[in-house]
Design an enzyme around this catalytic site. Structure first.
Site: not given
Length: 385
Positions: A47, A31, A159, A24-27
């Site tokens: 995650k 991942t 946040d 689904l994605g990475f940061g």
């Protein structure tokens, strides 16, 4: 940095239970993967953090926060408004230990949804995406419930923004489509140093904004944070007030752009904009333990709340309804934290309760047409990436 990511492979099974379906994605710290929970026959999101020694902590700070939230009062209505942690475990990779958090799948964030609406605006139209007053009221009710529950658990979010207000997936068909697509026409991938690097599926999920320390989005920072004072639950209320302006008016109350620094952000400019909007802070507030107050403030100053009162260009109502909304905003945007209302008090605000009474059916927020999912419940959390 790539050696410190865990080399996930599609089809891999973790903890004898979670089978990876797609990326689904990475940061910068993790991942994110869609997986099938083989024990409960459901979809989950994994995650997977970078190797723990590289990140510099023994375990992700999110785990302790979620454990506090999970131990909170089970009958509190705000419990359901916070993104859940279903579990966590560790994986041994080539370089060491990786932590993995398990969450329910989420479609994406409020800011993601606003981005998708840009394609719905005809060429030459001067409008831009925003939420309606009814939608705003429904979303705010969820946020205030979540914040009141977090306060019961002694957790400060720090946040709150449109990036971290996310929506449940009420129809799993889009997740089934990802699994079917990976079997029939797998996503592109490349092999580097014996690792497969997969392209992510475009199910919109917000970018990672989580992390320890100060509230992260500069323009949402409360006055006490800007001035280096002690801060607590009240910063979340300030964040909500700033966020409302972004999603309802389509712009920011503060941008902090400093002409003397080629319009880069500066605390000096940020505080000056607060003074212009809210008037000067009280001397009592400035003397309340700030190491920087005398750097930025003289004993006197001028200002008013004129911008909030005059810039409601999209406002749907007039007269009393408009005045109630302005009073609602003022309850959150106060210099002194002790003057801001709590989430529980804001849930009883007259403007919010009046708007909620007018909602005769659930507000449905729809994603892009191709995903074919509907989302009705907002949850507050940090993005899964």
């Amino acid at each position: 940095m790539w050696p410190y990511y865990y080399p996930v492979r599609i089809g891999e099974v973790f903890a004898c239970r979670y089978q990876v379906v797609g990326k689904l994605g990475f940061g910068m710290t993790a991942t994110t993967w869609l997986a099938r929970d083989l024990k409960h026959s459901r979809y989950v999101v994994l995650k997977i953090y970078l190797e723990s020694r590289f990140l510099g902590y023994r375990e992700p700070p999110e785990i302790a926060a979620y454990e506090c939230l999970n131990a909170g009062p089970k009958d509190h209505p705000g419990r359901k408004a916070i993104r859940r942690l279903l579990g966590w475990f560790t994986i041994m990779g080539p370089t060491g230990k990786h932590y993995c958090l398990v969450h329910p799948p989420l479609w994406g964030s409020l800011s993601d949804w606003l981005e998708t609406q840009k394609s719905c605006i005809c060429t030459g139209c001067t409008n831009f995406p925003r939420v309606t007053a009814h939608m705003l009221a429904v979303i705010l009710r969820q946020i205030f419930l979540a914040l009141d529950y977090a306060k019961e658990c002694d957790i400060v979010h720090t946040d709150i923004s449109a990036n971290n207000v996310m929506f449940e997936i009420q129809d799993n068909s889009v997740l089934e489509e990802i699994e079917r697509a990976e079997l029939e026409d797998p996503m592109p991938r490349k092999e580097i140093h014996g690792r497969f690097i997969y392209q992510s599926y475009l199910i919109p999920l917000p970018k990672n904004a989580a992390g320890p320390g100060l509230p992260l989005l500069y323009i949402y920072r409360a006055p006490e944070v800007c001035l280096g004072m002690r801060w607590g639950f009240e910063v979340d209320i300030w964040n909500v007030g700033c966020m409302i302006w972004n999603i309802f008016e389509g712009n920011s109350l503060f941008d902090g752009q400093d002409p003397g620094l080629q319009y880069r952000f500066s605390t000096r400019s940020h505080l000056a904009q607060m003074v212009w909007l809210l008037g000067p802070p009280s001397r009592e507030f400035l003397m309340g333990g700030s190491p920087w107050s005398m750097k930025y403030f003289a004993p006197d100053g001028k200002g008013s709340l004129r911008e909030v009162e005059t810039s409601l260009k999209f406002w749907e109502g007039e007269g009393e309804d408009r005045d109630l909304f302005i009073r609602f905003m003022k309850k959150m945007l106060q210099w002194d934290p002790k003057d801001r209302q709590t989430a529980r008090q804001l849930l009883e605000d007259e403007w919010l309760t009046n708007r909620l009474k007018r909602v005769r059916r659930p507000i449905t927020i729809r994603p892009p047409a191709q995903s074919r999912t509907t989302h009705q419940t907002a949850r507050v959390g940090r993005s899964p990436k």
